[in-house]
Design a protein around this motif. Sequence first.
Motif, PDB file in Angstrom:
ATOM      1  N   LEU A 122      44.190  35.399 -38.740  1.00  0.00           N
ATOM      2  CA  LEU A 122      43.203  34.705 -37.929  1.00  0.00           C
ATOM      3  C   LEU A 122      42.552  33.623 -38.786  1.00  0.00           C
ATOM      4  O   LEU A 122      42.032  33.887 -39.864  1.00  0.00           O
ATOM      5  N   LEU A 123      42.602  32.399 -38.278  1.00  0.00           N
ATOM      6  CA  LEU A 123      42.074  31.258 -39.017  1.00  0.00           C
ATOM      7  C   LEU A 123      41.014  30.570 -38.164  1.00  0.00           C
ATOM      8  O   LEU A 123      41.295  30.086 -37.068  1.00  0.00           O
ATOM      9  N   LEU A 124      39.785  30.559 -38.673  1.00  0.00           N
ATOM     10  CA  LEU A 124      38.679  29.889 -37.992  1.00  0.00           C
ATOM     11  C   LEU A 124      38.240  28.708 -38.847  1.00  0.00           C
ATOM     12  O   LEU A 124      38.002  28.868 -40.050  1.00  0.00           O
ATOM     13  N   THR A 125      38.140  27.534 -38.242  1.00  0.00           N
ATOM     14  CA  THR A 125      37.748  26.348 -38.993  1.00  0.00           C
ATOM     15  C   THR A 125      36.570  25.659 -38.317  1.00  0.00           C
ATOM     16  O   THR A 125      36.422  25.705 -37.092  1.00  0.00           O
ATOM     17  N   VAL A 126      35.767  25.006 -39.130  1.00  0.00           N
ATOM     18  CA  VAL A 126      34.608  24.269 -38.633  1.00  0.00           C
ATOM     19  C   VAL A 126      34.636  22.876 -39.251  1.00  0.00           C
ATOM     20  O   VAL A 126      34.713  22.729 -40.464  1.00  0.00           O
ATOM     21  N   SER A 127      34.578  21.865 -38.407  1.00  0.00           N
ATOM     22  CA  SER A 127      34.582  20.490 -38.893  1.00  0.00           C
ATOM     23  C   SER A 127      33.422  19.710 -38.286  1.00  0.00           C
ATOM     24  O   SER A 127      33.132  19.839 -37.095  1.00  0.00           O
ATOM     25  N   THR A 128      32.793  18.887 -39.104  1.00  0.00           N
ATOM     26  CA  THR A 128      31.763  17.980 -38.619  1.00  0.00           C
ATOM     27  C   THR A 128      32.233  16.534 -38.734  1.00  0.00           C
ATOM     28  O   THR A 128      31.421  15.609 -38.730  1.00  0.00           O
ATOM     29  N   GLY A 129      33.553  16.349 -38.868  1.00  0.00           N
ATOM     30  CA  GLY A 129      34.089  15.003 -38.988  1.00  0.00           C
ATOM     31  C   GLY A 129      33.663  14.302 -40.257  1.00  0.00           C
ATOM     32  O   GLY A 129      33.672  13.074 -40.339  1.00  0.00           O
ATOM     33  N   GLY A 130      33.287  15.086 -41.262  1.00  0.00           N
ATOM     34  CA  GLY A 130      32.846  14.511 -42.530  1.00  0.00           C
ATOM     35  C   GLY A 130      31.373  14.143 -42.542  1.00  0.00           C
ATOM     36  O   GLY A 130      30.842  13.730 -43.574  1.00  0.00           O
ATOM     37  N   ALA A 131      30.684  14.313 -41.401  1.00  0.00           N
ATOM     38  CA  ALA A 131      29.281  13.898 -41.317  1.00  0.00           C
ATOM     39  C   ALA A 131      28.354  14.822 -42.092  1.00  0.00           C
ATOM     40  O   ALA A 131      27.371  14.379 -42.690  1.00  0.00           O
ATOM     41  N   SER A 132      28.658  16.142 -42.090  1.00  0.00           N
ATOM     42  CA  SER A 132      27.776  17.081 -42.786  1.00  0.00           C
ATOM     43  C   SER A 132      28.546  18.316 -43.219  1.00  0.00           C
ATOM     44  O   SER A 132      28.548  19.338 -42.522  1.00  0.00           O
ATOM     45  N   PRO A 133      29.221  18.255 -44.365  1.00  0.00           N
ATOM     46  CA  PRO A 133      29.899  19.447 -44.884  1.00  0.00           C
ATOM     47  C   PRO A 133      28.954  20.630 -45.049  1.00  0.00           C
ATOM     48  O   PRO A 133      29.364  21.782 -44.895  1.00  0.00           O
ATOM     49  N   ALA A 134      27.675  20.365 -45.344  1.00  0.00           N
ATOM     50  CA  ALA A 134      26.712  21.444 -45.517  1.00  0.00           C
ATOM     51  C   ALA A 134      26.524  22.224 -44.212  1.00  0.00           C
ATOM     52  O   ALA A 134      26.433  23.458 -44.216  1.00  0.00           O
ATOM     53  N   LEU A 135      26.470  21.509 -43.086  1.00  0.00           N
ATOM     54  CA  LEU A 135      26.336  22.183 -41.796  1.00  0.00           C
ATOM     55  C   LEU A 135      27.597  22.978 -41.479  1.00  0.00           C
ATOM     56  O   LEU A 135      27.517  24.106 -40.958  1.00  0.00           O
ATOM     57  N   ALA A 136      28.759  22.420 -41.809  1.00  0.00           N
ATOM     58  CA  ALA A 136      30.008  23.143 -41.588  1.00  0.00           C
ATOM     59  C   ALA A 136      30.020  24.448 -42.369  1.00  0.00           C
ATOM     60  O   ALA A 136      30.446  25.492 -41.858  1.00  0.00           O
ATOM     61  N   ARG A 137      29.544  24.412 -43.618  1.00  0.00           N
ATOM     62  CA  ARG A 137      29.495  25.628 -44.432  1.00  0.00           C
ATOM     63  C   ARG A 137      28.509  26.637 -43.845  1.00  0.00           C
ATOM     64  O   ARG A 137      28.758  27.845 -43.881  1.00  0.00           O
ATOM     65  N   LYS A 138      27.401  26.147 -43.296  1.00  0.00           N
ATOM     66  CA  LYS A 138      26.409  27.039 -42.692  1.00  0.00           C
ATOM     67  C   LYS A 138      27.004  27.754 -41.476  1.00  0.00           C
ATOM     68  O   LYS A 138      26.844  28.974 -41.317  1.00  0.00           O
ATOM     69  N   ILE A 139      27.687  27.007 -40.633  1.00  0.00           N
ATOM     70  CA  ILE A 139      28.299  27.611 -39.448  1.00  0.00           C
ATOM     71  C   ILE A 139      29.395  28.591 -39.860  1.00  0.00           C
ATOM     72  O   ILE A 139      29.540  29.663 -39.265  1.00  0.00           O
ATOM     73  N   ARG A 140      30.147  28.231 -40.907  1.00  0.00           N
ATOM     74  CA  ARG A 140      31.172  29.143 -41.401  1.00  0.00           C
ATOM     75  C   ARG A 140      30.561  30.462 -41.837  1.00  0.00           C
ATOM     76  O   ARG A 140      31.104  31.538 -41.573  1.00  0.00           O
ATOM     77  N   ALA A 141      29.419  30.406 -42.527  1.00  0.00           N
ATOM     78  CA  ALA A 141      28.740  31.627 -42.971  1.00  0.00           C
ATOM     79  C   ALA A 141      28.319  32.477 -41.779  1.00  0.00           C
ATOM     80  O   ALA A 141      28.389  33.715 -41.826  1.00  0.00           O
ATOM     81  N   GLU A 142      27.890  31.830 -40.706  1.00  0.00           N
ATOM     82  CA  GLU A 142      27.516  32.565 -39.492  1.00  0.00           C
ATOM     83  C   GLU A 142      28.738  33.238 -38.871  1.00  0.00           C
ATOM     84  O   GLU A 142      28.668  34.388 -38.414  1.00  0.00           O
ATOM     85  N   LEU A 143      29.858  32.540 -38.863  1.00  0.00           N
ATOM     86  CA  LEU A 143      31.094  33.117 -38.333  1.00  0.00           C
ATOM     87  C   LEU A 143      31.563  34.290 -39.189  1.00  0.00           C
ATOM     88  O   LEU A 143      32.111  35.268 -38.677  1.00  0.00           O
ATOM     89  N   GLU A 144      31.346  34.182 -40.497  1.00  0.00           N
ATOM     90  CA  GLU A 144      31.751  35.252 -41.411  1.00  0.00           C
ATOM     91  C   GLU A 144      31.029  36.552 -41.081  1.00  0.00           C
ATOM     92  O   GLU A 144      31.610  37.642 -41.177  1.00  0.00           O
ATOM     93  N   MET A 145      29.772  36.446 -40.664  1.00  0.00           N
ATOM     94  CA  MET A 145      29.008  37.625 -40.275  1.00  0.00           C
ATOM     95  C   MET A 145      29.488  38.174 -38.926  1.00  0.00           C
ATOM     96  O   MET A 145      29.472  39.383 -38.700  1.00  0.00           O
ATOM     97  N   ARG A 146      29.931  37.281 -38.056  1.00  0.00           N
ATOM     98  CA  ARG A 146      30.333  37.683 -36.702  1.00  0.00           C
ATOM     99  C   ARG A 146      31.744  38.254 -36.668  1.00  0.00           C
ATOM    100  O   ARG A 146      32.023  39.207 -35.929  1.00  0.00           O
ATOM    101  N   TYR A 147      32.639  37.693 -37.450  1.00  0.00           N
ATOM    102  CA  TYR A 147      34.044  38.094 -37.407  1.00  0.00           C
ATOM    103  C   TYR A 147      34.443  38.713 -38.742  1.00  0.00           C
ATOM    104  O   TYR A 147      34.754  38.004 -39.706  1.00  0.00           O
ATOM    105  N   GLY A 148      34.434  40.045 -38.794  1.00  0.00           N
ATOM    106  CA  GLY A 148      34.764  40.757 -40.013  1.00  0.00           C
ATOM    107  C   GLY A 148      36.257  41.016 -40.153  1.00  0.00           C
ATOM    108  O   GLY A 148      37.072  40.582 -39.318  1.00  0.00           O
TER     109      GLY A 148
END
Length: 224
Positions: A122-148
């Motif tokens: 299972l591969l989950l990816t988050v992209s902000t089109g290069g506008a905010s890698p920090a936000l992408a990492r934040k959303i990824r962390a939220e997904l990490e908690m949701r999908y174990g």
Amino acid sequence: MRYFPVNLDIRGKLAVIVGGGAVAARKCLTLLAADARVTVIAPALAVPLRELAEKGKVTHLPRKFAPGDLAGAFLVFAATDSRTVNRTVAQEAREHGIPADIADAPELSAFTSPAVLTRGELLLTVSTGGASPALARKIRAELEMRYGPEYGAALKLLGKVREKLLTGNASSQYNKRILTSLAELDLPALLQSGSTAEIDHLLLDLCGPGFSLAELGMGEKDSQ
């Protein structure tokens, strides 16, 4: 939407990373997980990259980038702290028709690397089109908690059921109904709680005999 989302099969293909710092290390680990061949060009390497080079996991060219270094590359990543070097890499990649990801300069890139979360296949990816890698990492962390890890186990089980169904003689509509019904169940929660008897009962009810966890080759470790 600026970018077209796509999953590339890069097994055995050459990816060149220019730069040896933390950003280069993150990209390298993702490439190795996808079974790419990786060459890193940098005078010095961060500890994770140095360890990979010492183990022979990557090829290290201990020098600055030079013209011709991208020969044979399938993908290119420029991750140095020099805009001049990154632009030089981008220009050579463009001249040779090689897709390039230029760190901190999406306007020079043919593609950008999303924040990635993997759970088995299972591969989950988050992209902000290069506008905010920090936000992408934040959303990824939220997904990490949701999908174990249980989601990776559930996907593995669904894949084994699908493979076995496709080798049978049932109609595609019949198989589709079964696979849809299984996907709608909370298999991740059942696998996480170790409810193997309940899962076997559900598999028997939906698929018939021959589809227990054991018969599908899902051992205790696989179902955790």
